[in-house]
Design a protein around this motif. Structure first.
Motif, PDB file in Angstrom:
ATOM      1  N   VAL A 116       0.846  -1.194   0.000  1.00 48.13           N
ATOM      2  CA  VAL A 116       0.000   0.000   0.000  1.00 48.13           C
ATOM      3  C   VAL A 116       0.879   1.241   0.000  1.00 48.13           C
ATOM      4  N   ARG A 117       0.668   2.124  -0.970  1.00 43.75           N
ATOM      5  CA  ARG A 117       1.509   3.313  -1.138  1.00 43.75           C
ATOM      6  C   ARG A 117       0.613   4.545  -1.256  1.00 43.75           C
ATOM      7  N   LEU A 118       0.907   5.571  -0.467  1.00 42.15           N
ATOM      8  CA  LEU A 118       0.002   6.700  -0.309  1.00 42.15           C
ATOM      9  C   LEU A 118       0.621   8.002  -0.823  1.00 42.15           C
ATOM     10  N   LEU A 119      -0.241   8.830  -1.420  1.00 40.08           N
ATOM     11  CA  LEU A 119       0.134  10.188  -1.815  1.00 40.08           C
ATOM     12  C   LEU A 119      -0.851  11.138  -1.166  1.00 40.08           C
ATOM     13  N   SER A 120      -0.348  12.034  -0.323  1.00 42.51           N
ATOM     14  CA  SER A 120      -1.170  13.010   0.381  1.00 42.51           C
ATOM     15  C   SER A 120      -1.012  14.372  -0.290  1.00 42.51           C
ATOM     16  N   LEU A 121      -2.122  14.921  -0.790  1.00 39.79           N
ATOM     17  CA  LEU A 121      -2.089  16.179  -1.531  1.00 39.79           C
ATOM     18  C   LEU A 121      -2.668  17.327  -0.713  1.00 39.79           C
ATOM     19  N   SER A 122      -2.100  18.501  -0.933  1.00 41.73           N
ATOM     20  CA  SER A 122      -2.652  19.725  -0.350  1.00 41.73           C
ATOM     21  C   SER A 122      -2.358  20.866  -1.301  1.00 41.73           C
ATOM     22  N   THR A 123      -3.018  21.975  -1.093  1.00 44.96           N
ATOM     23  CA  THR A 123      -2.644  23.188  -1.813  1.00 44.96           C
ATOM     24  C   THR A 123      -1.543  23.889  -1.020  1.00 44.96           C
ATOM     25  N   GLN A 124      -0.805  24.757  -1.695  1.00 48.31           N
ATOM     26  CA  GLN A 124       0.241  25.497  -0.992  1.00 48.31           C
ATOM     27  C   GLN A 124      -0.372  26.379   0.092  1.00 48.31           C
ATOM     28  N   ALA A 125      -1.566  26.918  -0.182  1.00 50.04           N
ATOM     29  CA  ALA A 125      -2.247  27.752   0.817  1.00 50.04           C
ATOM     30  C   ALA A 125      -2.595  26.948   2.055  1.00 50.04           C
ATOM     31  N   GLU A 126      -2.996  25.687   1.867  1.00 50.53           N
ATOM     32  CA  GLU A 126      -3.282  24.842   3.022  1.00 50.53           C
ATOM     33  C   GLU A 126      -2.007  24.558   3.815  1.00 50.53           C
ATOM     34  N   LYS A 127      -0.888  24.355   3.119  1.00 47.82           N
ATOM     35  CA  LYS A 127       0.360  24.014   3.804  1.00 47.82           C
ATOM     36  C   LYS A 127       0.876  25.156   4.664  1.00 47.82           C
ATOM     37  N   ASP A 128       0.822  26.386   4.128  1.00 35.06           N
ATOM     38  CA  ASP A 128       1.418  27.504   4.877  1.00 35.06           C
ATOM     39  C   ASP A 128       0.390  28.486   5.413  1.00 35.06           C
ATOM     40  N   ALA A 129      -0.900  28.129   5.362  1.00 32.83           N
ATOM     41  CA  ALA A 129      -1.980  28.979   5.889  1.00 32.83           C
ATOM     42  C   ALA A 129      -1.965  30.365   5.265  1.00 32.83           C
ATOM     43  N   SER A 130      -1.691  30.442   3.972  1.00 31.81           N
ATOM     44  CA  SER A 130      -1.629  31.744   3.300  1.00 31.81           C
ATOM     45  C   SER A 130      -2.984  32.147   2.750  1.00 31.81           C
ATOM     46  N   PHE A 131      -4.031  31.909   3.558  1.00 33.10           N
ATOM     47  CA  PHE A 131      -5.365  32.362   3.199  1.00 33.10           C
ATOM     48  C   PHE A 131      -5.474  33.849   3.518  1.00 33.10           C
ATOM     49  N   ALA A 132      -6.366  34.525   2.823  1.00 30.45           N
ATOM     50  CA  ALA A 132      -6.546  35.959   3.061  1.00 30.45           C
ATOM     51  C   ALA A 132      -6.983  36.193   4.505  1.00 30.45           C
ATOM     52  N   ARG A 159       4.436   4.880   8.973  1.00 31.68           N
ATOM     53  CA  ARG A 159       5.734   4.236   9.226  1.00 31.68           C
ATOM     54  C   ARG A 159       5.555   2.948  10.012  1.00 31.68           C
ATOM     55  N   GLN A 160       4.685   2.980  11.024  1.00 30.31           N
ATOM     56  CA  GLN A 160       4.474   1.797  11.860  1.00 30.31           C
ATOM     57  C   GLN A 160       3.954   0.612  11.058  1.00 30.31           C
ATOM     58  N   HIS A 161       3.194   0.909   9.998  1.00 31.19           N
ATOM     59  CA  HIS A 161       2.579  -0.163   9.210  1.00 31.19           C
ATOM     60  C   HIS A 161       3.266  -0.347   7.859  1.00 31.19           C
ATOM     61  N   ASP A 162       4.430   0.288   7.686  1.00 28.38           N
ATOM     62  CA  ASP A 162       5.218   0.115   6.476  1.00 28.38           C
ATOM     63  C   ASP A 162       4.418   0.464   5.228  1.00 28.38           C
ATOM     64  N   MET A 163       3.780   1.634   5.256  1.00 32.50           N
ATOM     65  CA  MET A 163       3.066   2.155   4.091  1.00 32.50           C
ATOM     66  C   MET A 163       3.783   3.422   3.635  1.00 32.50           C
ATOM     67  N   PRO A 164       4.547   3.375   2.551  1.00 34.02           N
ATOM     68  CA  PRO A 164       5.249   4.573   2.072  1.00 34.02           C
ATOM     69  C   PRO A 164       4.270   5.716   1.817  1.00 34.02           C
ATOM     70  N   LEU A 165       4.586   6.892   2.351  1.00 34.88           N
ATOM     71  CA  LEU A 165       3.721   8.067   2.222  1.00 34.88           C
ATOM     72  C   LEU A 165       4.528   9.236   1.678  1.00 34.88           C
ATOM     73  N   LEU A 166       4.018   9.840   0.609  1.00 33.14           N
ATOM     74  CA  LEU A 166       4.613  11.058   0.068  1.00 33.14           C
ATOM     75  C   LEU A 166       3.615  12.180   0.233  1.00 33.14           C
ATOM     76  N   THR A 167       4.066  13.316   0.768  1.00 33.69           N
ATOM     77  CA  THR A 167       3.221  14.506   0.836  1.00 33.69           C
ATOM     78  C   THR A 167       3.676  15.483  -0.236  1.00 33.69           C
ATOM     79  N   ALA A 168       2.724  16.115  -0.904  1.00 37.18           N
ATOM     80  CA  ALA A 168       3.059  17.024  -1.999  1.00 37.18           C
ATOM     81  C   ALA A 168       1.980  18.094  -2.111  1.00 37.18           C
ATOM     82  N   SER A 169       2.364  19.233  -2.658  1.00 38.00           N
ATOM     83  CA  SER A 169       1.388  20.278  -2.969  1.00 38.00           C
ATOM     84  C   SER A 169       1.058  20.207  -4.446  1.00 38.00           C
ATOM     85  N   ILE A 170      -0.164  20.561  -4.788  1.00 35.02           N
ATOM     86  CA  ILE A 170      -0.608  20.424  -6.173  1.00 35.02           C
ATOM     87  C   ILE A 170       0.023  21.463  -7.088  1.00 35.02           C
ATOM     88  N   GLU A 171       0.674  22.465  -6.510  1.00 36.11           N
ATOM     89  CA  GLU A 171       1.366  23.439  -7.350  1.00 36.11           C
ATOM     90  C   GLU A 171       2.703  22.915  -7.873  1.00 36.11           C
TER      91      GLU A 171
END
Length: 294
Positions: free
Chosen positions: A208-224, A265-277
């Motif tokens: 099982v291999r996971l990709l976690s997506l977010s927007t850059q605004a979500e990552k750094d809280a750069s909302f207005a 990590r505990q369950h040996d599931m590779p996880l990559l986090t990335a922003s959609i930008e």
């Protein structure tokens, strides 16, 4: 890079985007096909001392006056499964690239993996979890299967919530045979029916291999500042982003994803986090490389 991403995000033809992203990628999904004296012909290679004489192609020797060995592959029967979170939060748009959403990025990445699986000769299928239900495409091989999966991905719209655990569990019947699961979500809900399903698959010894997506605004809280936000998967309340709220948001987000990463990590599931930008090709390459080290 932003210009290219913006152009791709405006392109309705998913197949065209995938061919653009995959140009020069050159990575496989797994080492699931064994070279040797198997039953499926793969290619010729020059004879080297130690090769079995029965694998020499004598007809080719008569034509070219050189020894060549027939390479073959034995299919490991590992199926590739693409799991897409299409709940309402995946409709979240980029604040810097018009037309780009988490869902667009997710379906493009999974479409690329489907194309690579088809090129490798693997069986692959699709599971879409959203609108409080599951859409299931059984695994198969070949160009027709790729067209079917890309059509499904092209039509999907983000909305509603994740299906409940009994519904997801009912669609895990494919787990009877060895499987490699590529799952894309924002994983804002964890634990959730989706995370429990993924953990169950891992406990059944699937890859099982996971990709976690977010927007850059979500990552750094750069909302207005002073703006208001409503959770698309819940009806209650507005969230306002003043300086104090942003600090609390950053802290809560960091704690949440620290917990997600720890459990993966505990369950040996590779996880990559990335922003959609980020460039789709870059994220895809990093995900495949990360998974390859698992």
């Amino acid at each position: 890079m932003l210009a290219t991403a913006s152009l791709l995000a405006q392109t309705a033809d998913l197949d065209l985007v995938i061919r653009h992203v995959l140009a020069g990628l050159g990575h496989g999904l797994h080492a699931g096909r064994e070279r040797g004296a198997g039953v499926e012909f793969s290619e010729y290679r020059a004879y080297v001392p130690g090769d079995e004489w029965r694998r020499v192609d004598w007809k080719l020797l008569a034509r070219v006056d050189r020894y060549y060995v027939r390479e073959a592959e034995r299919d490991s029967h590992v199926a590739i499964w693409l799991l897409l979170d299409a709940s309402a939060s995946m409709a979240e748009p980029s604040r810097s690239i018009e037309g780009l959403t988490k869902l667009w990025f997710a379906r493009t990445v999974l479409g690329c993996i489907a194309a690579v699986a088809q090129r490798q000769g693997d069986a692959f299928g699709l599971i879409i979890a959203g609108q409080d239900r599951v859409a299931f495409t059984p695994a198969s091989r070949g160009p027709r299967q790729l067209h079917k999966v890309l059509a499904q991905l092209s039509r999907v719209e983000a909305g509603g919530g994740l299906p409940d655990e009994p519904m997801l569990r009912a669609h895990l019947h494919f787990a009877r045979s060895p499987s490699l699961i590529f799952a894309v979500s924002d994983f804002l809900d964890w634990p959730s029916p989706l995370s429990e399903a993924l953990l169950r698959l891992r406990h059944l010894s699937h890859d099982v291999r996971l990709l976690s997506l977010s927007t850059q605004a979500e990552k750094d809280a750069s909302f207005a500042s002073g703006g208001a936000y409503r959770d698309p998967e819940r009806v209650e309340g507005l969230h306002r982003f003043d300086a104090e709220a942003k600090a609390a948001y950053r802290s809560a987000r960091s704690a949440h994803f620290d917990a997600v990463k720890t459990q993966c990590r505990q369950h040996d599931m590779p996880l990559l986090t990335a922003s959609i930008e980020q460039a789709v090709g870059t994220v895809l390459r990093r995900w495949l490389q990360l998974a390859g080290r698992a």
